[in-house]
Design an enzyme around this catalytic site. Structure first.
Site, mmCIF file in Angstrom:
data_model
loop_
_atom_site.group_PDB
_atom_site.id
_atom_site.type_symbol
_atom_site.label_atom_id
_atom_site.label_comp_id
_atom_site.label_asym_id
_atom_site.label_seq_id
_atom_site.Cartn_x
_atom_site.Cartn_y
_atom_site.Cartn_z
ATOM 1 C CG HIS A 1 -0.446 0.097 2.534
ATOM 2 N ND1 HIS A 1 -0.167 1.301 3.146
ATOM 3 C CD2 HIS A 1 -0.146 -0.850 3.448
ATOM 4 C CE1 HIS A 1 0.272 1.081 4.371
ATOM 5 N NE2 HIS A 1 0.308 -0.215 4.585
ATOM 6 C CD GLU B 1 -2.837 -1.224 5.627
ATOM 7 O OE1 GLU B 1 -2.725 -2.271 6.299
ATOM 8 O OE2 GLU B 1 -2.478 -0.104 6.068
ATOM 9 C CD GLU B 2 -1.412 2.609 7.611
ATOM 10 O OE1 GLU B 2 -2.094 2.166 8.558
ATOM 11 O OE2 GLU B 2 -0.241 2.260 7.413
ATOM 12 C CG HIS C 1 0.687 3.182 12.606
ATOM 13 N ND1 HIS C 1 -0.667 2.986 12.715
ATOM 14 C CD2 HIS C 1 1.056 2.544 11.463
ATOM 15 C CE1 HIS C 1 -1.097 2.259 11.690
ATOM 16 N NE2 HIS C 1 -0.059 1.980 10.920
#
Length: 361
Positions: A68, A218-219, A328
């Protein structure tokens, strides 16, 4: 091999430095397209980029390499009277990692505006505020302006503008460790493109149709992968992911995601129980080719594999993780050797795949 790893480093720098909040991955896709000047590609409306290794042959099964392009970021929600900006998260942030972050806002004219995530100075905090983490509503982005008019008229900031951390790639040659933002999942994009390049340089004739999906969003819920699965309808999927490493707080055998420990083979996460036949196939190849790997079982988190393996009649799916410390957050660490292991294993797996093999899964 040295030339290939140099290319991997160059791609990693270009891809991670690029701006790519969920839904706003265009800059990343432009960097990727520079690497594939002679390959066929197409982009869909959700911002997936599909790359085709060769013309599709009907008798061959289709193998999809997925990664991604987006990174965790933010979106401007409101412009305050004093020129500061309220924002919402795009992706899974922990509040403790957000204050004092240097960020980049991309305005609607495509200009990049630097700022910093600001909170109330400790001098003005109550005792209650000092004793807890801040709330997201108590944070703002400050670009140095002092009024709504300056922020809007001078810098073109609008509600809905995307934001990402302001970080530049670096590499420590002494220990083979890279530092950057967005290893989740620009490392996957690097691995997917490098596999294509290596097959191209080898002049390799494969027993499968090979397609790469640089998936979007995706996130924020594996959204691009859901579209890609329906569009490509692959027979087998390899998902590259920048997977969280745990060796910064676990030690010895407790650490299952070590930097320089090899590619991660994921048996379980919150969205997928991996097909054990696929895992055994990958482990056998890794052992035979002496590719370092480590098994992980995760209670939380997920990858695009969560969408692919339940699409249609069910697609055999292999998730290859590249261990990433501090995923993250703004600054991540990852190993060049682990990236190479992921590339090598994906290449070797693809070389052994054909219709008969896929049907055994």
């Amino acid at each position: 091999m040295e030339a290939e790893m140099k290319r991997v480093l160059e791609m990693t720098k270009a891809f991670t430095n690029a701006f790519g909040a969920p839904g706003f991955e265009d800059d990343v896709l432009e960097e990727i397209k520079k690497q594939i000047p002679d390959m066929k590609w197409e982009r869909d409306s959700i911002n997936n980029l599909f790359i085709y290794f060769s013309e599709k042959e009907k008798q061959k099964p289709t193998v999809l390499l997925d990664c991604h392009s987006d990174e965790v970021g933010f979106m401007i929600e409101h412009i305050n009277d004093n020129g500061s900006l309220r924002f919402l998260p795009l992706g899974g942030w922990h509040i403790g990692n957000i204050p004092a972050m240097s960020v980049i806002i991309k305005n609607s004219q495509g200009e990049y505006i630097p700022g910093v995530v600001a909170s109330k100075p400790p001098h003005f905090m109550t005792e209650e505020e000092r004793s807890r983490l801040p709330k997201l509503s108590e944070l703002s982005i400050d670009i140095g302006t002092s009024s709504y008019e300056e922020t809007v008229n001078l810098y073109g900031i609008e509600i809905g503008n995307p934001v990402v951390p302001d970080v530049n790639f670096s590499y420590d040659e002494k220990i083979g460790i890279m530092r950057a933002k967005a290893f989740d999942n620009r490392l996957g994009a690097v691995a997917a493109i490098e596999v294509l390049k290596q097959f191209q340089e080898m002049g390799k004739m494969l027993d499968v149709n090979l397609v790469v999906s640089i998936s979007s969003q995706e996130e924020v819920g594996l959204r691009g992968a859901q579209v890609a699965a329906q569009r490509i309808q692959p027979d087998f999927v390899i998902v590259f992911e920048g997977s969280p490493a745990d060796d910064s707080f676990q030690s010895g055998r407790e650490a299952k995601g070590k930097l320089r420990g090899g590619v991660q083979l994921r048996a379980l996460d919150a969205a997928m129980v991996s097909n054990p036949r696929v895992l055994e196939f990958a482990k056998r190849i890794a052992r035979e080719k002496q590719i370092p790997f480590q098994m992980i079982v995760r209670e939380k988190g997920s990858t695009n594999g969560g969408k692919y393996h339940i699409t249609g009649r069910g697609i055999p799916t292999l998730v290859l993780g590249i261990p990433t410390r501090y995923a993250h957050t703004s600054y991540c660490y990852a190993s060049l050797l682990d990236t190479k292991a992921a590339i090598d294993l994906a290449r070797e797996v693809i070389e052994e795949l054909d219709r008969e093999q896929i049907e055994t899964f």
